[in-house]
Design a protein around this motif. Structure first.
Motif, PDB file in Angstrom:
ATOM      1  N   CYS A  35       0.955  -1.285  -0.016  1.00  0.00           N
ATOM      2  CA  CYS A  35       0.015  -0.003   0.106  1.00  0.00           C
ATOM      3  C   CYS A  35       0.771   1.064   0.005  1.00  0.00           C
ATOM      4  O   CYS A  35       1.891   1.400   0.683  1.00  0.00           O
ATOM      5  CB  CYS A  35      -0.911  -0.066   1.454  1.00  0.00           C
ATOM      6  SG  CYS A  35      -1.767   1.561   1.401  1.00  0.00           S
ATOM      7  N   TYR A 131      -5.979  -3.696  -2.488  1.00  0.00           N
ATOM      8  CA  TYR A 131      -4.856  -3.526  -3.397  1.00  0.00           C
ATOM      9  C   TYR A 131      -4.045  -5.144  -3.252  1.00  0.00           C
ATOM     10  O   TYR A 131      -3.823  -5.458  -2.299  1.00  0.00           O
ATOM     11  CB  TYR A 131      -3.950  -2.338  -2.916  1.00  0.00           C
ATOM     12  CG  TYR A 131      -2.649  -2.470  -3.790  1.00  0.00           C
ATOM     13  CD1 TYR A 131      -2.681  -2.294  -4.822  1.00  0.00           C
ATOM     14  CD2 TYR A 131      -1.800  -2.798  -2.994  1.00  0.00           C
ATOM     15  CE1 TYR A 131      -1.496  -2.196  -5.839  1.00  0.00           C
ATOM     16  CE2 TYR A 131      -0.258  -2.610  -3.588  1.00  0.00           C
ATOM     17  CZ  TYR A 131      -0.296  -2.529  -5.008  1.00  0.00           C
ATOM     18  OH  TYR A 131       0.839  -2.342  -6.075  1.00  0.00           O
ATOM     19  N   GLY A 143      -5.517   0.449  -8.425  1.00  0.00           N
ATOM     20  CA  GLY A 143      -4.324  -0.116  -8.416  1.00  0.00           C
ATOM     21  C   GLY A 143      -3.913  -1.497  -8.733  1.00  0.00           C
ATOM     22  O   GLY A 143      -2.789  -1.902  -9.071  1.00  0.00           O
ATOM     23  N   SER A 144      -4.927  -2.422  -8.615  1.00  0.00           N
ATOM     24  CA  SER A 144      -4.816  -3.889  -8.878  1.00  0.00           C
ATOM     25  C   SER A 144      -6.028  -4.408  -9.792  1.00  0.00           C
ATOM     26  O   SER A 144      -7.143  -3.737  -9.960  1.00  0.00           O
ATOM     27  CB  SER A 144      -4.410  -4.558  -7.575  1.00  0.00           C
ATOM     28  OG  SER A 144      -5.512  -4.469  -6.732  1.00  0.00           O
ATOM     29  N   VAL A 187      -3.196   7.045  -8.062  1.00  0.00           N
ATOM     30  CA  VAL A 187      -3.027   5.637  -8.062  1.00  0.00           C
ATOM     31  C   VAL A 187      -1.655   5.244  -8.853  1.00  0.00           C
ATOM     32  O   VAL A 187      -1.789   5.144 -10.141  1.00  0.00           O
ATOM     33  CB  VAL A 187      -4.340   4.514  -8.530  1.00  0.00           C
ATOM     34  CG1 VAL A 187      -3.902   3.224  -8.189  1.00  0.00           C
ATOM     35  CG2 VAL A 187      -5.641   5.213  -7.785  1.00  0.00           C
TER      36      VAL A 187
END
Length: 214
Positions: A35, A131, A143-144, A187
């Motif tokens: 993170c 995430y 982010g993912s 992000v």
């Protein structure tokens, strides 16, 4: 009602469409490995502010320069009562000025709705899921690859439908300097944080601490 608040900023252009107000809550027990916002994990009571003060601050911003509000964290759903009061207050701006309300959460949609039912019914869009550093993505504002952007209202569909599957090879990142700290908003893509650190070092700026490392 009081809210643990990490920070608030305008304009935010890297977390949703248009120029936005960004509100980051303080406190997160999910603690996703990798993170970039580890500084928002501790549920520090010293960060508490009155929800009314946050709404008053939003009222000082020229509404013509705001498309919406993005709530992130931290984990907003870990403060359900304060979040509910905040979103209820923001709904006034939503009705009067057409601002949309977008919220990020590290839990899935059903769990968020169970934790914060009134908030869920008032949002225009929700970004869900923890995430996962091992699942990189080019999806906008995520982010993912497991994370989902979910329009929830008529306004949400009109503003977010086109972005649900949209991708970018260069995620937008903003830099804010305040109180001798450098805040990165957005992000970041793969290896972006290391690139930022090298760029600053080339300019003689050494970071004493970085929140994206244990």
């Amino acid at each position: 009602m009081r809210l643990r608040l990490s920070r608030i900023h305008h304009p935010v252009t890297a977390l949703g469409p248009g120029r936005r107000i960004g509100i980051w809550t303080q406190g997160c027990t999910i603690a996703c490995p990798g993170c970039v916002s580890r500084d928002t994990w501790p549920a520090d009571q010293e960060t508490e502010v009155a929800v009314a003060a946050v709404l008053d601050w939003c009222g000082t911003v020229d509404p013509a320069g705001v498309a919406g509000v993005t709530i992130s964290g931290g984990e907003p759903s870990e403060q359900p009562a304060a979040l509910s009061e905040l979103v209820a207050g923001l709904a006034g701006f939503q009705r009067e000025y057409g601002w949309d309300l977008l919220c990020y959460t590290g839990v899935e949609e059903n769990e968020f709705a169970d934790r914060c039912p009134e908030v869920y019914r008032s949002l225009d869009a929700l970004v869900t899921g923890p995430y996962r550093a091992g699942e990189p993505t080019d999806l906008v504002w995520r982010g993912s690859a497991n994370q989902r952007l979910i329009p929830l209202s008529e306004l949400g569909h009109s503003r977010y439908d086109e972005w649900v599957s949209a991708e970018t090879s260069a995620p937008a990142i903003q830099v804010q300097v305040a109180d001798e700290r450098i805040w990165l908003i957005g992000v970041p893509g793969r290896s972006a944080m290391s690139k930022v650190e090298r760029m600053l070092a080339d300019r003689g700026i050494r970071l004493e601490g970085v929140s994206w490392r244990p």
